[in-house]
Design an enzyme around this catalytic site. Structure first.
Site, PDB file in Angstrom:
ATOM      1  N   SER A   1      -4.997   0.314  -0.493  1.00 40.58           N
ATOM      2  CA  SER A   1      -3.538   0.180  -0.498  1.00 40.58           C
ATOM      3  C   SER A   1      -2.882   1.548  -0.678  1.00 40.58           C
ATOM      4  O   SER A   1      -3.233   2.308  -1.582  1.00 40.58           O
ATOM      5  CB  SER A   1      -3.114  -0.753  -1.644  1.00 40.58           C
ATOM      6  OG  SER A   1      -1.719  -0.902  -1.670  1.00 40.58           O
ATOM      7  N   GLY A   2      -1.918   1.852   0.220  1.00 46.39           N
ATOM      8  CA  GLY A   2      -1.215   3.133   0.150  1.00 46.39           C
ATOM      9  C   GLY A   2      -1.831   4.224   0.990  1.00 46.39           C
ATOM     10  O   GLY A   2      -1.351   5.358   0.999  1.00 46.39           O
TER      11      GLY A   2
ATOM     12  N   THR B   1      -0.548   0.384   7.462  1.00 50.14           N
ATOM     13  CA  THR B   1       0.604  -0.222   8.151  1.00 50.14           C
ATOM     14  C   THR B   1       1.291   0.798   9.055  1.00 50.14           C
ATOM     15  O   THR B   1       1.685   0.483  10.190  1.00 50.14           O
ATOM     16  CB  THR B   1       1.597  -0.777   7.111  1.00 50.14           C
ATOM     17  OG1 THR B   1       0.921  -1.726   6.287  1.00 50.14           O
ATOM     18  CG2 THR B   1       2.769  -1.459   7.797  1.00 50.14           C
TER      19      THR B   1
ATOM     20  N   ASN C   1       1.227   1.420  -4.037  1.00 49.00           N
ATOM     21  CA  ASN C   1       1.917   1.572  -2.747  1.00 49.00           C
ATOM     22  C   ASN C   1       3.258   0.864  -2.812  1.00 49.00           C
ATOM     23  O   ASN C   1       3.332  -0.288  -3.235  1.00 49.00           O
ATOM     24  CB  ASN C   1       1.035   0.970  -1.635  1.00 49.00           C
ATOM     25  CG  ASN C   1       1.621   1.197  -0.254  1.00 49.00           C
ATOM     26  OD1 ASN C   1       2.636   1.875  -0.108  1.00 49.00           O
ATOM     27  ND2 ASN C   1       0.990   0.629   0.751  1.00 49.00           N
TER      28      ASN C   1
ATOM     29  N   SER D   1       3.141  -2.179   0.205  1.00 52.08           N
ATOM     30  CA  SER D   1       1.771  -2.659   0.358  1.00 52.08           C
ATOM     31  C   SER D   1       1.758  -4.001   1.086  1.00 52.08           C
ATOM     32  O   SER D   1       2.515  -4.920   0.762  1.00 52.08           O
ATOM     33  CB  SER D   1       1.130  -2.817  -1.029  1.00 52.08           C
ATOM     34  OG  SER D   1      -0.163  -3.354  -0.906  1.00 52.08           O
ATOM     35  N   SER D   2       0.895  -4.102   2.116  1.00 50.28           N
ATOM     36  CA  SER D   2       0.732  -5.377   2.825  1.00 50.28           C
ATOM     37  C   SER D   2      -0.048  -6.327   1.928  1.00 50.28           C
ATOM     38  O   SER D   2      -1.185  -6.041   1.557  1.00 50.28           O
ATOM     39  CB  SER D   2      -0.027  -5.159   4.135  1.00 50.28           C
ATOM     40  OG  SER D   2       0.678  -4.298   4.988  1.00 50.28           O
TER      41      SER D   2
ATOM     42  N   GLY E   1      -7.257  -3.108   2.109  1.00 47.80           N
ATOM     43  CA  GLY E   1      -8.429  -2.303   1.807  1.00 47.80           C
ATOM     44  C   GLY E   1      -9.080  -2.743   0.507  1.00 47.80           C
ATOM     45  O   GLY E   1      -8.585  -3.606  -0.215  1.00 47.80           O
TER      46      GLY E   1
ATOM     47  N   GLU F   1      -9.942  -3.114  -3.131  1.00 47.21           N
ATOM     48  CA  GLU F   1      -9.028  -2.972  -4.275  1.00 47.21           C
ATOM     49  C   GLU F   1      -9.799  -3.029  -5.587  1.00 47.21           C
ATOM     50  O   GLU F   1     -10.620  -3.932  -5.807  1.00 47.21           O
ATOM     51  CB  GLU F   1      -7.953  -4.074  -4.262  1.00 47.21           C
ATOM     52  CG  GLU F   1      -6.945  -3.896  -3.154  1.00 47.21           C
ATOM     53  CD  GLU F   1      -5.758  -4.837  -3.268  1.00 47.21           C
ATOM     54  OE1 GLU F   1      -4.774  -4.629  -2.533  1.00 47.21           O
ATOM     55  OE2 GLU F   1      -5.814  -5.774  -4.106  1.00 47.21           O
TER      56      GLU F   1
END
Length: 1022
Positions: free
Chosen positions: A106-107, A111, A156, A159-160, A382, A384
């Protein structure tokens, strides 16, 4: 790769495959070197590594897109556009399906990478009005899905919180004609709970901050997120990098483009109802049963969803139990009521998100699949690892394990297939096979997922801790599983009693089992489902009607649904050609320019980049088709340069033999050459770079010679043509000129012969020529001053009168100019000169020479006159003074004196004495000779016998003195110019004579006859 070879010494190495050492330290060093120079992209073969710079870089403009369109993958520096373009052109060439897997934590920028690829296809593909509409819809799906599926986390700000797989559909011409989106595992728990420092999904804040007043009033909302329990748990509703009000406008516009605008009201009613649900509170009665406390929030949910408020209250505080066709309502405790409320909120939001994805698919999908190929974009969460990892992290990390397994399989498969196709012996690669971890999670009846489902389904009091105990029973000896109970003494210190730890391929992750069963069940009570199926909100009714509320079967658990969707995704990906983008975070603080090596090393490890590099480097670091290799390096061998006439493979064999390749350094495949070591390739490239300059020089010389010869030939032909034309033109001009000259000469001769006659046709041009010629010569030889009377050109007979008129006009003009240029001082001087002329012109020699000599105001300054003299004559204004020589009356002895002229008298001064005062009234005359001498005789009236007689003086400035005197005393008529001698009266009754003669030298002396003899030189004639 050719571009990477050329640029390898500039900033790091553009392709990790060409590293000399495949160690982690060399990998990180190269990554850091490029990152510090804002080069965020690097290749591992065809895999793209991207490091998030946390700042805007000017590498995504239209110019960059045009640069990478249709270019060989390795020809230009690494870029996401190069990968997107190569996937696109490979798809068109081979007419098969491809996918791009974008992974990272994440981050890391997954995206953003997905957006850049979509933007590139939108610009690079062929364009029509219809196609542009499809592309606009695909691009506009991003902000909508981000608003409903993204949130701020600790790592992030955008974050998705769901996985997204998007197929972009292309027709046989390469036009983007549609798309389809699959979503995976939306983090619904975020709707009802956020950790500290995190936010709910963006859409809630966008609606509250950006919605207009009328809309908020209609939805019963206030413009302050602090009023809603579902938005305040993270205590982070304001984020500097997020502008909710502007994002709201973007989402509204995107919904219009996607044709969802007409049902916006239903969609926003659902979002508002979720916020109001979170504000419903519960109290307990005397029996401990739950009672709803906030009737205002309850009524708003009822109004927005279109359900009966009493039934809604009943659904949130009672559970319906069916027994032998009877229905019994079982009251909830406060905890159960809160669970039911949150479950409803999560179900409503989750179902709405699924409906939104389906609606977008209806808008962008092309139903006609014939002749279509696709490029898939997989933007998935991703790996985590948080301080507390729960059910969501378990699912996400399981997904990453499956993708890593797929990644290794596809990479090894593609490598093995290439080696087999080229008939090269495959060398086994040592890498970590994570199948053991995937089996640990998903194996039937023995995996963690199966045990979790069993605990959720078995009767009795199943809890998170009983689930942990079952895990310990089933997996106690597994090398990748450990709990507090199973751990050794040292490890036990790092584990809580409710934790279990999995050793993933990316490292150890500790999971807290609290909430696993509830989140996996994700149960929604039947009476609430029935109520939602009857609501008046079209979207909610449609979503819950599809859940088959009449079915007696227990719905699949969340983890099973996720596992099945992941297996389907794997099948989809296995049927396509793979491309990879690995996104890395440069630091945890989101600061530009910071490269956290520890964090990067961890990501490199769990993304499997070193394994991929080792697979790519297995045996041979570089492979290229014979045609491409020969085309690039053929200048290095005389036998292959400039043209190789045989088969490319034979040419490559000749070339490498010439270069001295050892047998173990390369292999010849069916269509490609395989080179084992980068250093071999670098040596070849260095030789090529050196040879390239020599070839360039030779080519330039040959080309310049060729061009020069061609240019010379052209110039020579052109010169010949020009000369021919020019000579013809000149000959024609010469003929015309001579014919004209004959006519002119004839006419001139006739004119000359009749020049004395009256003007006729024959002599008119001649006379005009004479006039013009005379006037031109006169113009060039006009007299320059008034005194020049002799240089006027003599005119021809026909211009005598004209010439005279012009002469007078010219002299008048010169006089006019001269007079206008005179200053008052000069005018006075000329007036004096005029007086001089009237007295002496034509009478006295030397006058002509004096004309050019200007007069001065005085010849003796007042400082040179004795003070006593000045005092004696102070009542008379001194007009002029000059040094003179006075001759005595007796003996004519010369005496130097000063002559001073005042207003009334002339004074003869000897130092401080006035020797003689001559009143102008007593001055009866002044005599001078007609020669060049300077003798002046003042004739004075002698009434008194004692009075002195005439005054004889000699002065160098005779004309000046007498002119001044004549003006001051008004004695012009008294001045006489005499010839021979001048009689002087020495005293009354006694006379003498001054004789004048000419000689070689000027002299003044007393002659033997007693006269004063003055000898003057002869005057020079002009």
């Amino acid at each position: 790769m050719e571009g990477a070879l050329t640029a390898r010494d500039r900033v790091g190495i553009q392709d990790f495959v060409l590293l000399d050492e495949t160690t982690e330290a060399a990998f990180l060093s190269n990554l850091r070197k490029r990152f510090c120079n804002d080069l965020i992209y690097t290749y591992i073969g065809t895999l793209l590594v991207s490091v998030n710079p946390y700042k805007e870089l000017d590498v995504y403009n239209k110019k960059q897109m045009d640069l990478y369109m249709g270019v060989n993958f390795f020809e230009l520096p690494p870029h996401i556009y190069a990968l997107a373009d190569n996937a696109y052109h490979t798809m068109l060439t081979e007419f098969n399906n491809h996918f791009i897997l974008i992974s990272g934590e994440s981050g890391a920028g997954k995206t953003e990478a997905s957006k850049k690829i979509l933007q590139y296809y939108a610009v690079s593909c062929p364009s029509t009005t219809l196609l542009n509409t499809v592309r606009d819809k695909m691009l506009m799906s991003n902000p909508v899905l981000e608003a409903f599926g993204n949130a701020k986390t600790l790592k992030n700000d955008n974050s998705s919180r769901f996985g997204k797989y998007m197929d972009i559909q292309f027709d046989s011409e390469g036009d983007a004609v549609g798309g389809h989106i699959l979503n995976y595992l939306l983090e619904k728990s975020r709707v009802v709970h956020q950790n500290h420092g995190e936010r709910n999904f963006h859409i809630f804040y966008q609606l509250v901050e950006g919605g207009d007043d009328d809309l908020l009033h209609l939805l019963g909302l206030k413009r302050d997120s602090q009023h809603y329990n579902y938005l305040t748990q993270g205590e982070c509703d304001i984020v500097s990098s997020i502008t909710d009000k502007n994002d709201w406008t973007t989402v509204k516009n995107a919904l219009q483009v996607l044709n969802i605008d007409g049902i916006n009201s239903n969609l926003f009613e659902i979002i508002a109802s979720v916020l109001h649900l979170g504000n419903i509170q519960f109290d307990s009665d005397s029996k401990g049963h739950a009672l709803s406390k906030n009737n205002t929030a309850l009524h708003w949910v009822s109004n927005l969803l279109g359900v009966d408020v009493q039934k809604l209250q009943e659904g949130l505080t009672y559970r319906k139990i069916e027994a032998n066709k009877d229905e019994v309502l079982s009251p909830f405790t406060i905890d159960h009521a809160i669970y039911a409320r949150d479950a409803l909120a999560k179900a409503i939001y989750g179902q709405t998100f699924t409906w939104l994805v389906n609606r977008i698919n209806e808008t962008i999908e092309n139903k006609d699949l014939s002749g279509k190929t696709v490029i898939g974009l997989l933007d998935i969460y991703g790996f985590e690892v948080f301080f507390v990892n729960s059910f969501e992290q378990f699912c996400i990390n399981y997904c990453n394990e499956k993708l890593q397994q797929l990644f290794i399989q596809l990479t090894l498969k593609s490598e093995q297939e290439e080696y087999e196709a080229e008939d090269i012996e495959w060398e086994p690669v040592q890498f970590f096979n994570n199948k053991i971890i995937c089996d640990l999670v998903e194996e039937k009846h023995r995996g963690i997922i199966s045990i979790l489902d069993e605990e959720c389904l078995r009767p009795g009091e199943a809890t998170d801790l009983t689930f942990l105990e079952r895990l310990e029973e089933k997996m106690g000896n597994h090398p990748h599983f450990v709990t507090h109970k199973l751990a050794d003494k040292m490890t036990r210190k790092t584990l809580e009693r409710g934790d279990f730890r999995l050793l993933h391929y990316a490292g150890e992750v500790t999971y807290c089992v609290v909430g696993f069963l509830d989140k996996n069940n994700d149960l929604l009570y039947r009476n609430i489902k029935d109520l939602m199926c009857q609501c008046k909100n079209d979207i909610v009714r449609e979503c819950f009607s599809k859940m088959d509320p009449d079915s007696r079967r227990r719905p699949e658990t969340v983890v099973t649904q996720f596992k099945n969707s992941l297996l389907k995704l794997t099948e989809i990906l296995m049927a396509k050609e793979a491309w990879y983008i690995r996104c890395l975070k440069s630091n945890e603080s989101k600061q530009s320019g910071q490269f956290d090596e520890t964090l990067i090393r961890h990501q490199v490890k769990y993304l499997g980049l070193m394994e991929h590099l080792r697979v790519r480097r297995a045996g041979f670091a570089y492979r290229r088709k014979y045609e491409i290799f020969l085309k690039r390096y053929k200048p290095l061998c005389p036998a292959t340069w400039p043209h190789w006439r045989g088969e490319p493979a034979d040419g490559v064999e000749v070339l490498v033999q010439h270069l001295g390749y050892l047998p173990n350094e390369y292999k010849m495949g069916r269509t490609k050459i395989f080179i084992r070591h980068p250093r071999t390739l670098y040596a070849t490239e260095d030789a090529y770079e050196k040879c390239k300059h020599e070839l360039a020089t030779r080519l330039q010389a040959k080309y310049k010679g060729y061009r020069a010869k061609g240019e010379f030939r052209k110039q020579k032909e052109a010169a010949t043509k020009i000369e021919t034309c020019w000579r013809g033109v000149q000959a024609r001009k010469e003929r015309e000129r001579r014919a004209w000259a004959v006519k002119v000469i004839k006419k001139f001769i006739k004119g000359y012969m009749t020049r004395g006659q009256a003007k006729t046709t024959d002599n008119s041009e001649y006379l005009a020529f004479v006039r013009q010629s005379y006037l031109n010569r006169l113009k060039a030889n006009l007299p320059k001053n008034v005194l020049d009377k002799t240089t006027w050109l003599s005119p021809p007979a026909v211009l005598t009168e004209t010439s005279e008129i012009l002469r007078k006009l010219h002299y008048r003009l010169m006089v006019r100019k001269y007079v206008r240029s005179l200053t008052p001082q000069k005018k006075t001087l000329l007036q004096l000169k005029l007086v001089t002329s009237s007295i002496f012109k034509g009478k006295k020699d030397g006058y002509a020479q004096s004309v050019s000599q200007p007069f001065v105001d005085t010849r003796i300054s007042e400082q040179d006159i004795n003070v006593r003299v000045i005092q004696m004559i102070r009542n008379e204004h001194i007009k002029y003074s000059v040094p003179v020589i006075k001759y005595d009356r007796n003996g004519f002895k010369p005496r130097p004196r000063q002559l001073i002229l005042t207003k009334t008298a002339a004074y003869v001064i000897e130092e401080a004495k006035i020797k003689q005062r001559v009143l102008y009234s007593s001055l009866k005359g002044i005599s001078v000779s007609n020669l060049t001498d300077g003798m002046i005789v003042f004739h004075i009236t002698c009434e008194d016998p004692k009075q002195k007689g005439d005054l004889v003086i000699q002065c160098d400035h005779l004309f000046e003195v007498l002119t001044k005197l004549s003006v001051i005393a008004n004695k012009q008529s008294a001045i006489k110019v005499v010839q021979g001698s001048i009689k002087i009266e020495i005293r009354p009754g006694k006379e003498s004579t001054v004789d004048f003669s000419t000689g070689q030298e000027p002299m003044v002396y007393k002659a033997k006859n007693g006269h004063l003899m003055v000898v003057a030189t002869r005057a020079r004639t002009r």
